[in-house]
Design a protein around this motif. Structure first.
Motif, PDB file in Angstrom:
ATOM      1  N   SER A  57       0.821  -1.218   0.000  1.00 29.94           N
ATOM      2  CA  SER A  57       0.000   0.000   0.000  1.00 29.94           C
ATOM      3  C   SER A  57       0.851   1.261   0.000  1.00 29.94           C
ATOM      4  O   SER A  57       0.307   2.374   0.024  1.00 29.94           O
ATOM      5  CB  SER A  57      -0.928   0.001   1.219  1.00 29.94           C
ATOM      6  N   GLY A  58       2.154   1.108  -0.016  1.00 29.77           N
ATOM      7  CA  GLY A  58       3.039   2.261  -0.071  1.00 29.77           C
ATOM      8  C   GLY A  58       3.129   3.025   1.240  1.00 29.77           C
ATOM      9  O   GLY A  58       3.432   4.225   1.236  1.00 29.77           O
ATOM     10  N   ILE A  59       2.894   2.348   2.342  1.00 31.02           N
ATOM     11  CA  ILE A  59       2.961   3.017   3.653  1.00 31.02           C
ATOM     12  C   ILE A  59       4.424   3.148   4.054  1.00 31.02           C
ATOM     13  O   ILE A  59       5.105   2.155   4.306  1.00 31.02           O
ATOM     14  CB  ILE A  59       2.159   2.225   4.708  1.00 31.02           C
ATOM     15  N   ASN A  60       4.909   4.384   4.107  1.00 27.27           N
ATOM     16  CA  ASN A  60       6.328   4.585   4.395  1.00 27.27           C
ATOM     17  C   ASN A  60       6.623   5.929   5.059  1.00 27.27           C
ATOM     18  O   ASN A  60       7.776   6.358   5.095  1.00 27.27           O
ATOM     19  CB  ASN A  60       7.152   4.466   3.106  1.00 27.27           C
ATOM     20  N   ARG A  61       5.611   6.580   5.597  1.00 28.05           N
ATOM     21  CA  ARG A  61       5.830   7.923   6.138  1.00 28.05           C
ATOM     22  C   ARG A  61       5.704   7.942   7.657  1.00 28.05           C
ATOM     23  O   ARG A  61       5.303   6.967   8.273  1.00 28.05           O
ATOM     24  CB  ARG A  61       4.832   8.909   5.506  1.00 28.05           C
ATOM     25  N   TYR A  62       6.069   9.102   8.228  1.00 28.13           N
ATOM     26  CA  TYR A  62       5.932   9.271   9.667  1.00 28.13           C
ATOM     27  C   TYR A  62       4.498   8.989  10.118  1.00 28.13           C
ATOM     28  O   TYR A  62       3.536   9.269   9.389  1.00 28.13           O
ATOM     29  CB  TYR A  62       6.250  10.716  10.078  1.00 28.13           C
ATOM     30  N   THR A  63       4.377   8.476  11.323  1.00 22.85           N
ATOM     31  CA  THR A  63       3.071   8.401  11.978  1.00 22.85           C
ATOM     32  C   THR A  63       3.105   9.355  13.172  1.00 22.85           C
ATOM     33  O   THR A  63       4.104  10.028  13.424  1.00 22.85           O
ATOM     34  CB  THR A  63       2.766   6.980  12.482  1.00 22.85           C
ATOM     35  N   ASP A  64       2.017   9.395  13.909  1.00 22.08           N
ATOM     36  CA  ASP A  64       2.035  10.105  15.179  1.00 22.08           C
ATOM     37  C   ASP A  64       3.214   9.581  16.008  1.00 22.08           C
ATOM     38  O   ASP A  64       3.554   8.391  15.945  1.00 22.08           O
ATOM     39  CB  ASP A  64       0.717   9.877  15.915  1.00 22.08           C
ATOM     40  N   THR A  65       3.819  10.433  16.789  1.00 27.27           N
ATOM     41  CA  THR A  65       5.006  10.068  17.565  1.00 27.27           C
ATOM     42  C   THR A  65       4.813   8.792  18.364  1.00 27.27           C
ATOM     43  O   THR A  65       5.709   7.942  18.432  1.00 27.27           O
ATOM     44  CB  THR A  65       5.393  11.214  18.511  1.00 27.27           C
ATOM     45  N   ILE A  66       3.645   8.620  18.974  1.00 23.98           N
ATOM     46  CA  ILE A  66       3.420   7.451  19.843  1.00 23.98           C
ATOM     47  C   ILE A  66       2.523   6.414  19.166  1.00 23.98           C
ATOM     48  O   ILE A  66       1.878   5.623  19.845  1.00 23.98           O
ATOM     49  CB  ILE A  66       2.851   7.857  21.211  1.00 23.98           C
ATOM     50  N   GLY A  67       2.541   6.399  17.831  1.00 23.82           N
ATOM     51  CA  GLY A  67       1.853   5.333  17.114  1.00 23.82           C
ATOM     52  C   GLY A  67       0.555   5.765  16.461  1.00 23.82           C
ATOM     53  O   GLY A  67      -0.081   6.749  16.866  1.00 23.82           O
ATOM     54  N   ILE A  68       0.156   5.001  15.448  1.00 18.91           N
ATOM     55  CA  ILE A  68      -1.080   5.318  14.747  1.00 18.91           C
ATOM     56  C   ILE A  68      -2.275   5.142  15.683  1.00 18.91           C
ATOM     57  O   ILE A  68      -2.281   4.278  16.564  1.00 18.91           O
ATOM     58  CB  ILE A  68      -1.248   4.440  13.485  1.00 18.91           C
ATOM     59  N   THR A  69      -3.274   5.980  15.484  1.00 25.72           N
ATOM     60  CA  THR A  69      -4.442   5.979  16.375  1.00 25.72           C
ATOM     61  C   THR A  69      -5.117   4.617  16.407  1.00 25.72           C
ATOM     62  O   THR A  69      -5.517   4.135  17.478  1.00 25.72           O
ATOM     63  CB  THR A  69      -5.449   7.045  15.924  1.00 25.72           C
ATOM     64  N   GLU A  70      -5.241   3.974  15.241  1.00 29.04           N
ATOM     65  CA  GLU A  70      -5.932   2.683  15.188  1.00 29.04           C
ATOM     66  C   GLU A  70      -5.240   1.630  16.050  1.00 29.04           C
ATOM     67  O   GLU A  70      -5.898   0.818  16.699  1.00 29.04           O
ATOM     68  CB  GLU A  70      -6.008   2.189  13.739  1.00 29.04           C
ATOM     69  N   LEU A  71      -3.914   1.650  16.060  1.00 31.00           N
ATOM     70  CA  LEU A  71      -3.183   0.688  16.879  1.00 31.00           C
ATOM     71  C   LEU A  71      -3.356   1.007  18.356  1.00 31.00           C
ATOM     72  O   LEU A  71      -3.561   0.103  19.178  1.00 31.00           O
ATOM     73  CB  LEU A  71      -1.704   0.685  16.500  1.00 31.00           C
ATOM     74  N   ARG A  72      -3.291   2.271  18.719  1.00 29.87           N
ATOM     75  CA  ARG A  72      -3.458   2.636  20.126  1.00 29.87           C
ATOM     76  C   ARG A  72      -4.885   2.315  20.596  1.00 29.87           C
ATOM     77  O   ARG A  72      -5.083   1.910  21.740  1.00 29.87           O
ATOM     78  CB  ARG A  72      -3.114   4.104  20.339  1.00 29.87           C
ATOM     79  N   GLU A  73      -5.857   2.473  19.710  1.00 35.41           N
ATOM     80  CA  GLU A  73      -7.230   2.095  20.067  1.00 35.41           C
ATOM     81  C   GLU A  73      -7.334   0.585  20.294  1.00 35.41           C
ATOM     82  O   GLU A  73      -7.989   0.131  21.248  1.00 35.41           O
ATOM     83  CB  GLU A  73      -8.199   2.549  18.973  1.00 35.41           C
ATOM     84  N   ALA A  74      -6.692  -0.189  19.426  1.00 33.37           N
ATOM     85  CA  ALA A  74      -6.719  -1.648  19.575  1.00 33.37           C
ATOM     86  C   ALA A  74      -6.019  -2.071  20.859  1.00 33.37           C
ATOM     87  O   ALA A  74      -6.474  -2.983  21.564  1.00 33.37           O
ATOM     88  CB  ALA A  74      -6.075  -2.307  18.354  1.00 33.37           C
ATOM     89  N   LEU A  75      -4.918  -1.424  21.173  1.00 35.17           N
ATOM     90  CA  LEU A  75      -4.206  -1.740  22.406  1.00 35.17           C
ATOM     91  C   LEU A  75      -5.028  -1.346  23.632  1.00 35.17           C
ATOM     92  O   LEU A  75      -5.037  -2.067  24.640  1.00 35.17           O
ATOM     93  CB  LEU A  75      -2.849  -1.031  22.426  1.00 35.17           C
ATOM     94  N   ALA A  76      -5.719  -0.225  23.549  1.00 34.30           N
ATOM     95  CA  ALA A  76      -6.579   0.193  24.663  1.00 34.30           C
ATOM     96  C   ALA A  76      -7.667  -0.844  24.910  1.00 34.30           C
ATOM     97  O   ALA A  76      -8.002  -1.151  26.067  1.00 34.30           O
ATOM     98  CB  ALA A  76      -7.183   1.563  24.373  1.00 34.30           C
ATOM     99  N   ARG A  77      -8.221  -1.402  23.830  1.00 34.35           N
ATOM    100  CA  ARG A  77      -9.241  -2.449  23.991  1.00 34.35           C
ATOM    101  C   ARG A  77      -8.627  -3.694  24.646  1.00 34.35           C
ATOM    102  O   ARG A  77      -9.245  -4.330  25.508  1.00 34.35           O
ATOM    103  CB  ARG A  77      -9.860  -2.806  22.639  1.00 34.35           C
ATOM    104  N   LYS A  78      -7.411  -4.052  24.236  1.00 37.36           N
ATOM    105  CA  LYS A  78      -6.730  -5.209  24.824  1.00 37.36           C
ATOM    106  C   LYS A  78      -6.489  -4.997  26.317  1.00 37.36           C
ATOM    107  O   LYS A  78      -6.754  -5.888  27.145  1.00 37.36           O
ATOM    108  CB  LYS A  78      -5.405  -5.455  24.105  1.00 37.36           C
ATOM    109  N   ILE A  79      -5.967  -3.825  26.677  1.00 40.86           N
ATOM    110  CA  ILE A  79      -5.679  -3.540  28.080  1.00 40.86           C
ATOM    111  C   ILE A  79      -6.976  -3.485  28.887  1.00 40.86           C
ATOM    112  O   ILE A  79      -7.015  -3.937  30.044  1.00 40.86           O
ATOM    113  CB  ILE A  79      -4.887  -2.227  28.207  1.00 40.86           C
TER     114      ILE A  79
END
Length: 396
Positions: A57-79
């Motif tokens: 998909s050509g994903i190769n750029r900076y993300t938010d400093t502490i990770g993409i929102t979708e991943l942090r949301e998924a981790l919040a659900r896990k925790i």
């Protein structure tokens, strides 16, 4: 020439042990390597596919400093699931491995001279990072209590300068799993004395027998505001080289971590982030189940071999994927006969005489311990452990 802080720490002891094993291999020796804190395994399919999809998909750029929102949301659900409390994405920072999560925590919490209580034996990076942050590690010996700290001993170590307590369960290197009364006592103490708890649960997916891993905030919900959760995927998904971990805590702390990380590494690897996100979305748990089953089998094979030890107790190996041997009785009897005097001597002998590499407990603040990883390829496990038993039993 160098900054004074470089005198506070050396290279990681586990890394040094791996390097010694590699040097022996490079020198032409056949070595069975028990030093690495990792599991030899293929990738989880969702991890592989998620990474390939991100690349395509050509994903190769900076993300938010502490990770993409979708991943942090998924981790919040896990925790949230793990702790039975509601966590938000704003309370989670994605890091370049759990080691960076721990470093971030030390740097945003500690002032010069602050004390941090660390049960010993300990993972070597805990005190090193405290020292780098200007703090002072205070060790609490757990060897007399099956490598689980007594709350009374932790309480006795608390002073007016104490800022935090490091809790690592299941423990590296010992494999000890902290029970509910111990965690409850530590939580009550932290609340009473206004202390932070740095709760490292990187081995939480691997508990054995009747033992259960308990996130401390699930036992005492009130301690959540004093707790920083450190975890990652290096162990649970055998992704040591991908460097994805996370830190969860109060939003105020995570905001400070974001600012700090923006000046150190910026965002974690973007492909690894998307790979882990894909697994959290698509994974059905079968990969983790197979990994646990494989480790359970390896643990049983190892315990069967180690049961032949004559002067070294068979380890409990309650959690993680390490056998931690208590060599104190062996060392006491052998030292009077020109035998080994510390675990370092035994490690050297195992490497030279048996072609086996392990990690001395000296690395973990315990000169009488020996850490053996059973995450190695199973065809080497029985052979290597048999060699260890033969060498240890040969000392008079």
């Amino acid at each position: 020439m160098l900054a004074q802080r470089t005198n506070l720490f050396g290279s990681s002891g586990t890394a040094a042990a791996r390097a010694a094993a590699k040097a022996a291999v490079d020198g032409g020796k056949e070595i069975i390597d028990f030093t690495a804190g990792e599991i030899w395994s293929d990738l989880a399919p969702a991890i592989r596919d998620g990474a390939i999809d991100a690349i395509n998909s050509g994903i190769n750029r900076y993300t938010d400093t502490i990770g993409i929102t979708e991943l942090r949301e998924a981790l919040a659900r896990k925790i949230s699931h793990d702790t039975s409390q509601i966590w938000k994405a704003e309370e989670v920072a994605v890091t370049s491995g759990a080691k960076q999560a721990l470093f971030n925590a030390a740097m945003v919490l500690l002032n010069p001279g602050d004390e941090v209580i660390i049960p010993a034996p300990y993972w070597t990076t805990f005190p090193a990072q405290v020292l780098i942050a200007g703090g002072t590690p205070v060790f609490v010996d757990t060897r007399a209590n099956g490598y689980v700290p007594r709350v009374i001993d932790i309480q006795a170590a608390v002073t007016d300068r104490t800022r935090a307590i490091v809790i690592n369960t299941p423990n590296n290197p010992t494999g000890a799993v902290y029970d509910v009364p111990t965690l409850r006592g530590i939580a009550d103490l932290a609340i009473d004395r206004n202390l932070w708890i740095i709760f490292d649960e990187c081995y939480g997916d691997f508990v054995h027998g009747h033992h259960t891993h308990h996130p401390i905030a699930s036992i005492i919900p009130e301690v959540r505001s004093r707790t920083l959760i450190v975890n990652g995927f290096s162990k649970s998904l055998a992704l040591t080289g991908w460097r994805i971990g996370y830190l969860a805590g109060l939003q105020e702390v995570i905001n400070a971590v974001k600012a700090f990380q923006s000046h150190t590494t910026s965002n974690p690897n973007v492909i690894a982030q998307h790979a882990v996100l894909a697994h959290l979305r698509r994974g059905d748990g079968s990969y983790e189940s197979r990994l646990r089953s494989r480790l359970a089998s390896a643990r049983q094979i190892g315990l069967n071999v180690l049961s032949s030890l004559t002067r070294v107790p068979v380890p409990k190996a309650a959690g993680g994927f390490y056998f931690y041997l208590d060599l104190s009785r062996l060392l006491q009897s052998a030292s009077g006969n020109d035998g080994p005097t510390t675990a370092d001597d035994i490690v050297d002998s195992l490497l030279s005489k048996a072609g086996v590499a392990a990690v001395s407990g000296t690395t973990f603040g315990d000169p009488t311990g020996l850490r053996i990883s059973y995450g190695i390829p199973p065809e080497k496990l029985r052979i290597g452990l048999s060699r260890i038993v033969e060498v240890l039993n040969a000392w008079e």
